[in-house]
Design a protein around this motif. Structure first.
Motif, PDB file in Angstrom:
ATOM      1  N   THR A  64       0.843  -1.191   0.000  1.00  0.00           N
ATOM      2  CA  THR A  64       0.000   0.000   0.000  1.00  0.00           C
ATOM      3  C   THR A  64       0.876   1.237   0.000  1.00  0.00           C
ATOM      4  O   THR A  64       2.067   1.165   0.321  1.00  0.00           O
ATOM      5  N   ASN A  65       0.300   2.359  -0.344  1.00  0.00           N
ATOM      6  CA  ASN A  65       1.048   3.606  -0.276  1.00  0.00           C
ATOM      7  C   ASN A  65       0.348   4.633   0.623  1.00  0.00           C
ATOM      8  O   ASN A  65       0.663   5.815   0.566  1.00  0.00           O
ATOM      9  N   ALA A  66      -0.606   4.157   1.449  1.00  0.00           N
ATOM     10  CA  ALA A  66      -1.317   5.065   2.351  1.00  0.00           C
ATOM     11  C   ALA A  66      -1.820   4.308   3.574  1.00  0.00           C
ATOM     12  O   ALA A  66      -2.105   3.115   3.503  1.00  0.00           O
ATOM     13  N   PHE A  67      -1.926   5.026   4.679  1.00  0.00           N
ATOM     14  CA  PHE A  67      -2.496   4.474   5.903  1.00  0.00           C
ATOM     15  C   PHE A  67      -3.539   5.473   6.389  1.00  0.00           C
ATOM     16  O   PHE A  67      -3.213   6.632   6.674  1.00  0.00           O
ATOM     17  N   PHE A  68      -4.786   5.056   6.469  1.00  0.00           N
ATOM     18  CA  PHE A  68      -5.888   5.926   6.890  1.00  0.00           C
ATOM     19  C   PHE A  68      -6.134   5.762   8.387  1.00  0.00           C
ATOM     20  O   PHE A  68      -5.996   4.673   8.931  1.00  0.00           O
ATOM     21  N   PHE A  69      -6.510   6.870   9.034  1.00  0.00           N
ATOM     22  CA  PHE A  69      -6.773   6.831  10.464  1.00  0.00           C
ATOM     23  C   PHE A  69      -7.918   7.772  10.799  1.00  0.00           C
ATOM     24  O   PHE A  69      -8.370   8.544   9.955  1.00  0.00           O
ATOM     25  N   GLU A  70      -8.384   7.689  12.051  1.00  0.00           N
ATOM     26  CA  GLU A  70      -9.519   8.494  12.496  1.00  0.00           C
ATOM     27  C   GLU A  70      -9.196   9.984  12.408  1.00  0.00           C
ATOM     28  O   GLU A  70      -8.079  10.407  12.695  1.00  0.00           O
ATOM     29  N   GLU A  71     -10.214  10.746  12.048  1.00  0.00           N
ATOM     30  CA  GLU A  71     -10.059  12.196  11.963  1.00  0.00           C
ATOM     31  C   GLU A  71      -9.587  12.765  13.296  1.00  0.00           C
ATOM     32  O   GLU A  71     -10.025  12.335  14.366  1.00  0.00           O
ATOM     33  N   GLY A  72      -8.662  13.708  13.231  1.00  0.00           N
ATOM     34  CA  GLY A  72      -8.159  14.352  14.437  1.00  0.00           C
ATOM     35  C   GLY A  72      -7.033  13.604  15.124  1.00  0.00           C
ATOM     36  O   GLY A  72      -6.593  14.000  16.194  1.00  0.00           O
ATOM     37  N   ARG A  73      -6.551  12.507  14.543  1.00  0.00           N
ATOM     38  CA  ARG A  73      -5.490  11.702  15.165  1.00  0.00           C
ATOM     39  C   ARG A  73      -4.136  11.891  14.481  1.00  0.00           C
ATOM     40  O   ARG A  73      -3.218  11.114  14.690  1.00  0.00           O
ATOM     41  N   SER A  74      -3.991  12.940  13.672  1.00  0.00           N
ATOM     42  CA  SER A  74      -2.760  13.115  12.896  1.00  0.00           C
ATOM     43  C   SER A  74      -1.537  13.293  13.799  1.00  0.00           C
ATOM     44  O   SER A  74      -0.445  12.862  13.438  1.00  0.00           O
ATOM     45  N   ASP A  75      -1.701  13.907  14.979  1.00  0.00           N
ATOM     46  CA  ASP A  75      -0.560  14.069  15.882  1.00  0.00           C
ATOM     47  C   ASP A  75      -0.016  12.713  16.335  1.00  0.00           C
ATOM     48  O   ASP A  75       1.193  12.531  16.458  1.00  0.00           O
ATOM     49  N   ASP A  76      -0.911  11.761  16.590  1.00  0.00           N
ATOM     50  CA  ASP A  76      -0.482  10.416  16.992  1.00  0.00           C
ATOM     51  C   ASP A  76       0.359   9.761  15.905  1.00  0.00           C
ATOM     52  O   ASP A  76       1.381   9.132  16.182  1.00  0.00           O
ATOM     53  N   TYR A  77      -0.076   9.901  14.666  1.00  0.00           N
ATOM     54  CA  TYR A  77       0.581   9.199  13.565  1.00  0.00           C
ATOM     55  C   TYR A  77       1.741   9.969  12.951  1.00  0.00           C
ATOM     56  O   TYR A  77       2.508   9.408  12.174  1.00  0.00           O
ATOM     57  N   ALA A  78       1.910  11.238  13.324  1.00  0.00           N
ATOM     58  CA  ALA A  78       3.050  12.016  12.831  1.00  0.00           C
ATOM     59  C   ALA A  78       4.369  11.424  13.318  1.00  0.00           C
ATOM     60  O   ALA A  78       5.417  11.654  12.726  1.00  0.00           O
TER      61      ALA A  78
END
Length: 164
Positions: free
Chosen positions: A117-131
């Protein structure tokens, strides 16, 4: 008569779809865990929601491999260290694998090497966790098929909802 043909075709389609799902579920449940170092690109898409575009360092080895064909899908051989981190070792030529090696299927799309894959989707508002993501956790089958199951940080700890 047409009614039975439609019913039979629908049943065949449902069986095929369910076999595919069962195969992927087996891979998630029993595949070997391999971690690949990644380089997140962009954590937001207005059309798709929150996600991280991914590029994996192991894919770079495909481009530099002596047998690289610019439009050919194939498999690469990963060296897997004791922590489960995989790095490119060579392109697969069918030779038996060592105990510290794993196969990983790659695809060439638009001149780019894609690993699962070339993407990983996550719950809205969780970008800080995945950064903080530095590794992608894959479940890998012996034949090289793989599924990205979650992301991990620099310390290899799982990130996001599955980590809790």
């Amino acid at each position: 008569m047409r009614k039975w043909v439609v019913i039979a075709a629908t049943l065949v389609l449902l069986v095929a779809v369910n076999l595919g799902i069962a195969s992927r579920e087996r891979l998630v449940g029993h595949g070997r865990i391999v971690l690949l170092e990644l380089a997140p690109v962009d954590p937001r898409s207005l059309m798709q929601g929150d996600f991280i575009a991914l590029r994996f360092g192991a894919a770079d080895g495909v481009r530099t491999g002596a047998e690289y064909l610019p439009f050919a899908d194939g498999k690469l051989v990963l060296a897997v260290d004791p922590r489960g981190v995989g790095t490119f070792r060579r392109l697969d030529a069918g030779a038996p694998l060592a105990a510290d090696e794993a196969l990983l299927r790659y695809r060439i799309r638009n001149g780019q090497v894609k690993l699962a894959t070339n993407a990983f989707f996550f719950e809205e508002g969780r970008s800080d966790d995945y950064a903080k993501a530095r590794y992608g956790e894959f479940r890998v089958a012996p034949d090289g098929e793989a599924i990205l199951t979650r992301l991990r940080g620099a310390d290899l700890a799982p990130l996001g909802a599955l980590a809790r």
